[in-house]
Design an enzyme around this catalytic site. Structure first.
Site, mmCIF file in Angstrom:
data_model
loop_
_atom_site.group_PDB
_atom_site.id
_atom_site.type_symbol
_atom_site.label_atom_id
_atom_site.label_comp_id
_atom_site.label_asym_id
_atom_site.label_seq_id
_atom_site.Cartn_x
_atom_site.Cartn_y
_atom_site.Cartn_z
ATOM 1 N N GLU A 47 47.390 44.582 44.518
ATOM 2 C CA GLU A 47 47.149 45.380 43.309
ATOM 3 C C GLU A 47 46.294 46.586 43.705
ATOM 4 O O GLU A 47 45.438 46.470 44.608
ATOM 5 C CB GLU A 47 46.357 44.517 42.307
ATOM 6 C CG GLU A 47 45.803 45.237 41.098
ATOM 7 C CD GLU A 47 44.819 44.369 40.290
ATOM 8 O OE1 GLU A 47 44.149 43.490 40.867
ATOM 9 O OE2 GLU A 47 44.775 44.581 39.057
ATOM 10 N N LYS A 124 50.823 45.987 34.220
ATOM 11 C CA LYS A 124 49.985 44.808 33.963
ATOM 12 C C LYS A 124 49.744 44.594 32.467
ATOM 13 O O LYS A 124 49.273 45.491 31.766
ATOM 14 C CB LYS A 124 48.643 44.979 34.686
ATOM 15 C CG LYS A 124 47.714 43.771 34.640
ATOM 16 C CD LYS A 124 46.502 44.047 35.525
ATOM 17 C CE LYS A 124 45.547 42.864 35.600
ATOM 18 N NZ LYS A 124 44.409 43.161 36.532
ATOM 19 N N GLU A 143 38.794 47.412 33.281
ATOM 20 C CA GLU A 143 40.249 47.581 33.212
ATOM 21 C C GLU A 143 40.703 47.926 31.809
ATOM 22 O O GLU A 143 41.700 48.657 31.633
ATOM 23 C CB GLU A 143 40.961 46.316 33.710
ATOM 24 C CG GLU A 143 40.802 46.116 35.206
ATOM 25 C CD GLU A 143 41.815 45.145 35.764
ATOM 26 O OE1 GLU A 143 41.379 44.143 36.367
ATOM 27 O OE2 GLU A 143 43.021 45.366 35.618
ATOM 28 N N CYS A 173 47.566 40.276 39.239
ATOM 29 C CA CYS A 173 46.218 39.753 39.206
ATOM 30 C C CYS A 173 45.927 38.787 38.048
ATOM 31 O O CYS A 173 46.373 37.659 38.067
ATOM 32 C CB CYS A 173 45.219 40.894 39.234
ATOM 33 S SG CYS A 173 43.645 40.350 39.880
ATOM 34 N N ASN A 198 43.056 41.864 42.956
ATOM 35 C CA ASN A 198 41.719 42.260 43.411
ATOM 36 C C ASN A 198 40.771 41.386 42.601
ATOM 37 O O ASN A 198 40.545 41.671 41.420
ATOM 38 C CB ASN A 198 41.406 43.719 43.054
ATOM 39 C CG ASN A 198 42.132 44.753 43.877
ATOM 40 O OD1 ASN A 198 41.573 45.802 44.185
ATOM 41 N ND2 ASN A 198 43.366 44.544 44.236
#
Ligand code: ING
Length: 318
Positions: A47, A124, A143, A173, A198
């Site tokens: 990622e 994502k 995020e 992720c 990550n």
């Protein structure tokens, strides 16, 4: 007819905030060459593989974060990856931050065919962390500030790979912790899930729900269960190591439809792990224990799409 694929997870060590894309791409080219030497036909990079995990850094003005994003793929910085894929005849998965022409921001992954064509794109869906600066946290995880939830769903496509073809799908992720993501892919007969991650090795929220010593176990548990319960292979590739003082764990793995770990990285640096996949294992699972058509009862699953949060149960009245 037996369909075999040699899969590779190309784990990356840390990328420091000050390091440019050329540093990451140079290291990825060396991993792709190793993959070629070891006969791999598919390489999965992590990622956000081109930059440091920048959602740990707060920016008041989002425009000041634009340099972390790709506005085109390939770009001058990433073109060497596409050239290497063509040279070696290797397909690759790449995770990166996407800034669209109309200004949307996604945490994105693509699967690129050796011809250089993007076969599949995924954005994502499950974004962990928070949107605004959180003074309680020792490390920010922004995020929800830097990305919008993905708008492409969880697509699966039957793609030509090497001299065969496979039903490929992706997640990124945090998605791996949500069984819904795996099942939507499984309901499309996915055979190879490519996912980069990550993941901080310590719990930044410091609320202790997830004990430090269980971080890797929970990651592996999620991937092994997802692969087993949907009769698919999974290649899960970490960006690992210490980025500007902040630690991400490695432990990249390749998992088969029995949920077995076929290969695991043992460093927190650039490392290639490889495994041979017999895609027939997926068909076996789909025809027996996980024959969805025979065994699933969707009429009892309505809460899964009808509800977002959980609801307290009624109290027993005796
Ligand atoms: N990272 C982490 C992940 O899901 C996280 C965030 C860690 C959430 C541990 C919950 C527990 O692996 C990303 N980038 O999603």
């Amino acid at each position: 007819m037996t369909r075999r694929l040699t899969l590779a997870a190309a784990q990356l060590g840390p990328i420091q905030r000050a390091e440019g894309r050329d540093v990451a791409v140079g290291r990825m080219l060396r991993l792709m060459e190793k993959a070629h030497q070891r006969g791999a036909q598919v390489v999965v990079f992590p990622e956000l593989a081109l930059t440091t995990f920048f959602p740990r850094w707060y920016e008041e003005d989002l425009a000041q974060a634009n340099h972390w994003y790709e506005t085109a793929l390939p770009s001058n910085a990433t073109a060497p990856l596409f050239e290497a894929a063509r040279r070696y005849g290797i397909g690759f998965h790449l995770g990166y931050a996407e800034l669209t022409p109309d200004g949307h921001r996604y945490n994105t992954a693509v699967y690129v065919h050796p011809s250089g064509q993007v076969v599949l794109k995924y954005r994502k869906v499950h974004l962990p962390g928070h949107r605004d600066f959180d003074p309680v946290r020792r490390v920010q995880h922004l995020e929800k500030r830097y990305f919008e939830p993905g708008d492409l769903g969880f697509p699966v496509i039957r793609a030509p790979i090497a001299d065969t073809e496979a039903n490929i799908g992706m997640m990124i992720c945090n998605d791996r912790r949500w069984p819904e993501a795996w099942r939507v892919l499984g309901l499309q007969q996915v055979e190879l899930v490519m996912l980069g991650y990550n993941t901080p090795s310590i719990n930044a929220e410091n609320k202790g729900f997830e004990a430090h010593h269980l971080r890797v176990a929970h990651s592996h548990l999620s991937i092994q269960a997802g692969a087993y319960q949907n009769a698919c292979f999974a290649v899960a590739t970490a960006k690992a190591g210490t980025e500007d003082g902040h630690e991400l764990f490695g432990h990249s793995i390749i998992v088969n439809p029995q949920g077995e770990i076929m290969a695991q990285a043992t460093s927190w640096d650039d490392e290639l792990i490889v495994a041979e996949a017999d895609l027939g294992m997926c068909e076996l699972g789909r025809r027996t224990i996980f024959d969805f058509a025979r065994h699933r009862r969707p009429e009892h699953y309505t809460r899964i799409t009808a509800q977002t949060g959980s609801e307290a149960p009624p109290r027993w009245q005796g």
